[in-house]
Write a protein that holds these residues in place. Structure first.
Motif, PDB file in Angstrom:
ATOM      1  N   GLN A   1     -11.580 -48.016   3.031  1.00  0.00           N
ATOM      2  CA  GLN A   1     -10.204 -48.028   2.544  1.00  0.00           C
ATOM      3  C   GLN A   1     -10.095 -47.319   1.188  1.00  0.00           C
ATOM      4  N   GLY A   2     -11.176 -47.358   0.421  1.00  0.00           N
ATOM      5  CA  GLY A   2     -11.197 -46.633  -0.852  1.00  0.00           C
ATOM      6  C   GLY A   2     -11.086 -45.131  -0.648  1.00  0.00           C
ATOM      7  N   LEU A   3     -11.796 -44.603   0.358  1.00  0.00           N
ATOM      8  CA  LEU A   3     -11.716 -43.174   0.658  1.00  0.00           C
ATOM      9  C   LEU A   3     -10.313 -42.778   1.126  1.00  0.00           C
ATOM     10  N   THR A   4      -9.690 -43.648   1.927  1.00  0.00           N
ATOM     11  CA  THR A   4      -8.317 -43.397   2.369  1.00  0.00           C
ATOM     12  C   THR A   4      -7.367 -43.390   1.173  1.00  0.00           C
ATOM     13  N   ALA A   5      -7.511 -44.391   0.312  1.00  0.00           N
ATOM     14  CA  ALA A   5      -6.645 -44.489  -0.869  1.00  0.00           C
ATOM     15  C   ALA A   5      -6.854 -43.315  -1.821  1.00  0.00           C
ATOM     16  N   LEU A   6      -8.073 -42.812  -1.897  1.00  0.00           N
ATOM     17  CA  LEU A   6      -8.362 -41.674  -2.765  1.00  0.00           C
ATOM     18  C   LEU A   6      -7.515 -40.470  -2.385  1.00  0.00           C
ATOM     19  N   ASP A   7      -7.388 -40.214  -1.096  1.00  0.00           N
ATOM     20  CA  ASP A   7      -6.578 -39.089  -0.632  1.00  0.00           C
ATOM     21  C   ASP A   7      -5.087 -39.333  -0.815  1.00  0.00           C
ATOM     22  N   GLN A   8      -4.635 -40.538  -0.604  1.00  0.00           N
ATOM     23  CA  GLN A   8      -3.205 -40.840  -0.655  1.00  0.00           C
ATOM     24  C   GLN A   8      -2.705 -41.084  -2.075  1.00  0.00           C
ATOM     25  N   PHE A   9      -3.484 -41.754  -2.888  1.00  0.00           N
ATOM     26  CA  PHE A   9      -3.069 -42.188  -4.222  1.00  0.00           C
ATOM     27  C   PHE A   9      -3.307 -41.140  -5.296  1.00  0.00           C
ATOM     28  N   GLU A  10      -4.285 -40.264  -5.085  1.00  0.00           N
ATOM     29  CA  GLU A  10      -4.662 -39.219  -6.043  1.00  0.00           C
ATOM     30  C   GLU A  10      -4.799 -39.787  -7.465  1.00  0.00           C
ATOM     31  N   PRO A  11      -5.819 -40.637  -7.669  1.00  0.00           N
ATOM     32  CA  PRO A  11      -5.961 -41.310  -8.962  1.00  0.00           C
ATOM     33  C   PRO A  11      -6.443 -40.388 -10.078  1.00  0.00           C
ATOM     34  N   ASP A  12      -6.181 -40.829 -11.299  1.00  0.00           N
ATOM     35  CA  ASP A  12      -6.697 -40.151 -12.487  1.00  0.00           C
ATOM     36  C   ASP A  12      -8.097 -40.647 -12.832  1.00  0.00           C
ATOM     37  N   ALA A  13      -8.450 -41.829 -12.340  1.00  0.00           N
ATOM     38  CA  ALA A  13      -9.777 -42.412 -12.560  1.00  0.00           C
ATOM     39  C   ALA A  13     -10.075 -43.398 -11.431  1.00  0.00           C
ATOM     40  N   ILE A  14     -11.368 -43.613 -11.186  1.00  0.00           N
ATOM     41  CA  ILE A  14     -11.808 -44.534 -10.140  1.00  0.00           C
ATOM     42  C   ILE A  14     -12.744 -45.558 -10.767  1.00  0.00           C
ATOM     43  N   ILE A  15     -12.504 -46.833 -10.449  1.00  0.00           N
ATOM     44  CA  ILE A  15     -13.433 -47.907 -10.818  1.00  0.00           C
ATOM     45  C   ILE A  15     -14.058 -48.378  -9.509  1.00  0.00           C
ATOM     46  N   LEU A  16     -15.376 -48.372  -9.455  1.00  0.00           N
ATOM     47  CA  LEU A  16     -16.080 -48.608  -8.200  1.00  0.00           C
ATOM     48  C   LEU A  16     -17.150 -49.681  -8.361  1.00  0.00           C
ATOM     49  N   ASP A  17     -17.048 -50.720  -7.548  1.00  0.00           N
ATOM     50  CA  ASP A  17     -18.095 -51.737  -7.477  1.00  0.00           C
ATOM     51  C   ASP A  17     -19.183 -51.193  -6.552  1.00  0.00           C
ATOM     52  N   ILE A  18     -20.445 -51.441  -6.859  1.00  0.00           N
ATOM     53  CA  ILE A  18     -21.502 -50.884  -6.003  1.00  0.00           C
ATOM     54  C   ILE A  18     -21.872 -51.799  -4.854  1.00  0.00           C
ATOM     55  N   ASN A  19     -21.420 -53.049  -4.874  1.00  0.00           N
ATOM     56  CA  ASN A  19     -21.725 -53.988  -3.789  1.00  0.00           C
ATOM     57  C   ASN A  19     -20.498 -54.146  -2.908  1.00  0.00           C
ATOM     58  N   LEU A  20     -20.345 -53.238  -1.959  1.00  0.00           N
ATOM     59  CA  LEU A  20     -19.204 -53.267  -1.053  1.00  0.00           C
ATOM     60  C   LEU A  20     -19.647 -53.756   0.319  1.00  0.00           C
ATOM     61  N   PRO A  21     -18.754 -54.360   1.094  1.00  0.00           N
ATOM     62  CA  PRO A  21     -19.161 -54.932   2.380  1.00  0.00           C
ATOM     63  C   PRO A  21     -19.479 -53.905   3.468  1.00  0.00           C
ATOM     64  N   ASP A  22     -18.888 -52.713   3.394  1.00  0.00           N
ATOM     65  CA  ASP A  22     -19.067 -51.760   4.495  1.00  0.00           C
ATOM     66  C   ASP A  22     -19.951 -50.568   4.159  1.00  0.00           C
ATOM     67  N   MET A  23     -20.232 -50.343   2.903  1.00  0.00           N
ATOM     68  CA  MET A  23     -21.121 -49.241   2.527  1.00  0.00           C
ATOM     69  C   MET A  23     -21.641 -49.462   1.120  1.00  0.00           C
ATOM     70  N   ASP A  24     -22.714 -48.790   0.808  1.00  0.00           N
ATOM     71  CA  ASP A  24     -23.299 -48.866  -0.525  1.00  0.00           C
ATOM     72  C   ASP A  24     -22.409 -48.120  -1.505  1.00  0.00           C
TER      73      ASP A  24
END
Length: 195
Positions: free
Chosen positions: A64-87
């Motif tokens: 969902q983060g990858l989907t939101a990246l394309d739709q939201f076009e953020p100025d910055a990303i905050i990313l947790d490294i322990n995600l349920p579906d991928m590293d």
């Protein structure tokens, strides 16, 4: 805060948090994409950043983060490294391969090896949980400024300074005595920015 929901997340709700704005302030709020599966941490970060004038979009997993990246076009990303579906580090590498949006890893993992690996894979910053509100806001603000600077180019010709904003297709010229030549350079720079 907006929470990305693909139908599998029954607890997603839309909550808008914005700062009071001067009616004359027409600048858009800086956009931050938060990719974190911990709803409490996501809410906390969203409230802190929202109260400081950021528009925050929350994605509870990497897909969902990858989907939101394309739709939201953020100025910055905050990313947790322990995600349920991928590293999260794999996600960091994938995002960096696709765009130059600044990335801050936010994790409770304090191991130096993980911090170094995050930076090697393209993260611009690494913040450990728990964090202070002030530290979080200043780190994100620094990422947003870096993002804004990356969308601008500067050109120095002789005694002229031409500042080109590619996104808005604008150029600003600072010139001394030769204003006419400076104006011609500005027009040329603007035309180059439009191409």
């Amino acid at each position: 805060m907006r929470i990305v929901d693909d139908g599998n997340n029954a607890q997603a709700t839309n909550v808008w948090i914005t700062r009071p704005r001067d009616d004359l302030d027409t600048r858009p709020l800086p956009r931050v994409l938060l990719i974190d599966d911990d709803p409490i941490a996501a809410r906390l970060v969203s409230v802190i950043l929202g109260s400081r004038g950021f528009d925050v979009e929350v994605a509870p997993n990497g897909r969902q983060g990858l989907t939101a990246l394309d739709q939201f076009e953020p100025d910055a990303i905050i990313l947790d490294i322990n995600l349920p579906d991928m590293d999260g580090l794999d996600l960091c590498r994938a995002v960096r391969a696709d765009c130059n949006t600044p990335i801050m890893i936010m994790s409770s993992n304090t191991a130096l090896e993980i911090k170094e690996r995050s930076i090697e894979l393209g993260a611009d910053d690494y913040a450990t949980k728990p964090f202070s509100s002030l530290d979080l806001v200043e780190r994100v603000r620094t990422l947003v400024v870096a993002s804004e600077r990356a969308s601008r180019d500067e050109l120095h010709i002789g005694g002229f300074h031409v500042d080109i904003d590619i996104e808005s297709h604008r150029a600003r010229v600072k010139a001394g005595k030769l204003l006419v030549v400076g104006l011609l350079l500005a027009v040329a720079a603007l035309l180059l920015a439009l191409i």
